[in-house]
Design a protein around this motif. Structure first.
Motif, PDB file in Angstrom:
ATOM      1  N   LYS A  14     -67.007 -39.187  76.929  1.00  0.00           N
ATOM      2  CA  LYS A  14     -67.308 -39.356  78.353  1.00  0.00           C
ATOM      3  C   LYS A  14     -68.359 -40.460  78.557  1.00  0.00           C
ATOM      4  N   ALA A  15     -69.333 -40.527  77.668  1.00  0.00           N
ATOM      5  CA  ALA A  15     -70.414 -41.511  77.779  1.00  0.00           C
ATOM      6  C   ALA A  15     -70.074 -42.850  77.135  1.00  0.00           C
ATOM      7  N   TYR A  16     -68.901 -42.946  76.514  1.00  0.00           N
ATOM      8  CA  TYR A  16     -68.541 -44.142  75.739  1.00  0.00           C
ATOM      9  C   TYR A  16     -68.688 -45.447  76.532  1.00  0.00           C
ATOM     10  N   PRO A  17     -68.142 -45.551  77.744  1.00  0.00           N
ATOM     11  CA  PRO A  17     -68.260 -46.832  78.459  1.00  0.00           C
ATOM     12  C   PRO A  17     -69.728 -47.258  78.672  1.00  0.00           C
ATOM     13  N   GLU A  18     -70.554 -46.305  79.043  1.00  0.00           N
ATOM     14  CA  GLU A  18     -71.973 -46.591  79.254  1.00  0.00           C
ATOM     15  C   GLU A  18     -72.664 -46.975  77.933  1.00  0.00           C
ATOM     16  N   ASN A  19     -72.340 -46.258  76.861  1.00  0.00           N
ATOM     17  CA  ASN A  19     -72.938 -46.546  75.556  1.00  0.00           C
ATOM     18  C   ASN A  19     -72.487 -47.907  75.030  1.00  0.00           C
ATOM     19  N   LYS A  20     -71.205 -48.203  75.182  1.00  0.00           N
ATOM     20  CA  LYS A  20     -70.682 -49.496  74.731  1.00  0.00           C
ATOM     21  C   LYS A  20     -71.360 -50.633  75.488  1.00  0.00           C
ATOM     22  N   GLN A  21     -71.509 -50.451  76.782  1.00  0.00           N
ATOM     23  CA  GLN A  21     -72.171 -51.476  77.606  1.00  0.00           C
ATOM     24  C   GLN A  21     -73.621 -51.683  77.142  1.00  0.00           C
ATOM     25  N   LEU A  22     -74.330 -50.600  76.879  1.00  0.00           N
ATOM     26  CA  LEU A  22     -75.705 -50.698  76.383  1.00  0.00           C
ATOM     27  C   LEU A  22     -75.738 -51.457  75.061  1.00  0.00           C
ATOM     28  N   PHE A  23     -74.859 -51.099  74.143  1.00  0.00           N
ATOM     29  CA  PHE A  23     -74.866 -51.726  72.823  1.00  0.00           C
ATOM     30  C   PHE A  23     -74.476 -53.199  72.889  1.00  0.00           C
ATOM     31  N   GLU A  24     -73.548 -53.540  73.766  1.00  0.00           N
ATOM     32  CA  GLU A  24     -73.194 -54.957  73.943  1.00  0.00           C
ATOM     33  C   GLU A  24     -74.408 -55.740  74.454  1.00  0.00           C
ATOM     34  N   THR A 141     -72.989 -47.162  64.815  1.00  0.00           N
ATOM     35  CA  THR A 141     -73.749 -46.169  65.577  1.00  0.00           C
ATOM     36  C   THR A 141     -72.924 -45.651  66.749  1.00  0.00           C
ATOM     37  N   LEU A 142     -72.200 -46.536  67.402  1.00  0.00           N
ATOM     38  CA  LEU A 142     -71.338 -46.128  68.516  1.00  0.00           C
ATOM     39  C   LEU A 142     -70.305 -45.106  68.049  1.00  0.00           C
ATOM     40  N   LYS A 143     -69.745 -45.290  66.861  1.00  0.00           N
ATOM     41  CA  LYS A 143     -68.796 -44.318  66.304  1.00  0.00           C
ATOM     42  C   LYS A 143     -69.494 -43.006  65.939  1.00  0.00           C
ATOM     43  N   ASN A 144     -70.695 -43.118  65.397  1.00  0.00           N
ATOM     44  CA  ASN A 144     -71.413 -41.921  64.947  1.00  0.00           C
ATOM     45  C   ASN A 144     -71.890 -41.039  66.095  1.00  0.00           C
ATOM     46  N   ILE A 145     -71.924 -41.568  67.301  1.00  0.00           N
ATOM     47  CA  ILE A 145     -72.294 -40.762  68.470  1.00  0.00           C
ATOM     48  C   ILE A 145     -71.328 -39.592  68.627  1.00  0.00           C
ATOM     49  N   GLU A 146     -70.064 -39.792  68.275  1.00  0.00           N
ATOM     50  CA  GLU A 146     -69.060 -38.727  68.407  1.00  0.00           C
ATOM     51  C   GLU A 146     -69.187 -37.658  67.330  1.00  0.00           C
ATOM     52  N   ILE A 147     -69.841 -37.992  66.231  1.00  0.00           N
ATOM     53  CA  ILE A 147     -69.896 -37.096  65.078  1.00  0.00           C
ATOM     54  C   ILE A 147     -71.205 -36.329  64.999  1.00  0.00           C
ATOM     55  N   CYS A 148     -72.305 -37.028  65.188  1.00  0.00           N
ATOM     56  CA  CYS A 148     -73.629 -36.458  64.936  1.00  0.00           C
ATOM     57  C   CYS A 148     -74.391 -36.181  66.230  1.00  0.00           C
ATOM     58  N   PRO A 149     -74.746 -34.928  66.476  1.00  0.00           N
ATOM     59  CA  PRO A 149     -75.524 -34.618  67.668  1.00  0.00           C
ATOM     60  C   PRO A 149     -76.846 -35.393  67.736  1.00  0.00           C
ATOM     61  N   ALA A 150     -77.464 -35.628  66.590  1.00  0.00           N
ATOM     62  CA  ALA A 150     -78.731 -36.373  66.593  1.00  0.00           C
ATOM     63  C   ALA A 150     -78.518 -37.788  67.102  1.00  0.00           C
ATOM     64  N   VAL A 151     -77.466 -38.436  66.652  1.00  0.00           N
ATOM     65  CA  VAL A 151     -77.182 -39.798  67.121  1.00  0.00           C
ATOM     66  C   VAL A 151     -76.895 -39.771  68.619  1.00  0.00           C
ATOM     67  N   PHE A 152     -76.136 -38.788  69.054  1.00  0.00           N
ATOM     68  CA  PHE A 152     -75.857 -38.655  70.489  1.00  0.00           C
ATOM     69  C   PHE A 152     -77.159 -38.622  71.282  1.00  0.00           C
ATOM     70  N   TRP A 153     -78.102 -37.778  70.851  1.00  0.00           N
ATOM     71  CA  TRP A 153     -79.349 -37.638  71.602  1.00  0.00           C
ATOM     72  C   TRP A 153     -80.270 -38.844  71.445  1.00  0.00           C
ATOM     73  N   ILE A 154     -80.237 -39.486  70.302  1.00  0.00           N
ATOM     74  CA  ILE A 154     -81.014 -40.718  70.122  1.00  0.00           C
ATOM     75  C   ILE A 154     -80.533 -41.762  71.121  1.00  0.00           C
ATOM     76  N   VAL A 155     -79.225 -41.908  71.242  1.00  0.00           N
ATOM     77  CA  VAL A 155     -78.679 -42.912  72.160  1.00  0.00           C
ATOM     78  C   VAL A 155     -78.924 -42.516  73.606  1.00  0.00           C
ATOM     79  N   GLU A 156     -78.836 -41.240  73.918  1.00  0.00           N
ATOM     80  CA  GLU A 156     -79.153 -40.800  75.289  1.00  0.00           C
ATOM     81  C   GLU A 156     -80.593 -41.215  75.645  1.00  0.00           C
TER      82      GLU A 156
END
Length: 162
Positions: A14-24, A141-156
């Protein structure tokens, strides 16, 4: 603050578009403090998350196994490297050695790694959010957001800063 450690796949998608935009944007701007920010958030989030409570990485994905990993694990298991490859690994579409199955055959029922001392380099470094030159691994890191809760929260939390 309590952190949800359920597998983040749906939230991440759900957050992928926003995360991708941030990373770009981060890749373009290459902020000087990006590593420091990642490292601080890594420490902050891992003060609240215990990997053994989750182990989603071990349950859903395979690390890449390099020759030195194969040799180290074979020695640990007291088998030949060729036996280790035959029993546990195959070559994937990227021409890397990966596990034949998920969850990892070395993960026990309490989420402990039975080969922890000899585990692959990729496992030792996962989820890679405390590495240097984070700008170079933002796609990973963008891929790992889907796997690891810690990465998800770090990126949030990254989104609050950038």
């Amino acid at each position: 603050m309590s952190i949800d450690i359920s597998p983040p796949k749906e939230k991440a998608q759900k957050a992928y578009p926003e995360n991708k935009q941030l990373f770009e944007r981060l890749k373009r701007k290459k902020p000087k403090n990006l590593d420091d920010t990642f490292h601080a958030l890594h420490e902050e989030v891992f003060e609240q998350i215990e990997c053994l409570d989750c182990a989603n990485c071990c349950k859903t994905t395979s690390p890449i196994f390099y020759e030195r990993d194969i040799e180290r694990l074979a020695k640990f298991l007291k088998i030949r490297p060729s036996e280790f490859i035959e029993k546990y690994l195959h070559i994937d579409e990227d021409n890397d050695y990966v596990l034949n199955v998920a969850p990892c055959p070395f993960l026990d029922s309490e989420n402990y790694c039975t080969v922890y001392e000899a585990r692959p380099t990729a496992c030792r470094e996962y989820p890679h959010t405390d590495r240097k030159r984070m700008v170079q691994i933002l796609d990973l890191t963008l891929k790992n957001i889907e796997i690891c809760p810690a990465v998800f929260w770090i990126v949030e939390r990254m989104k609050e800063r950038y």
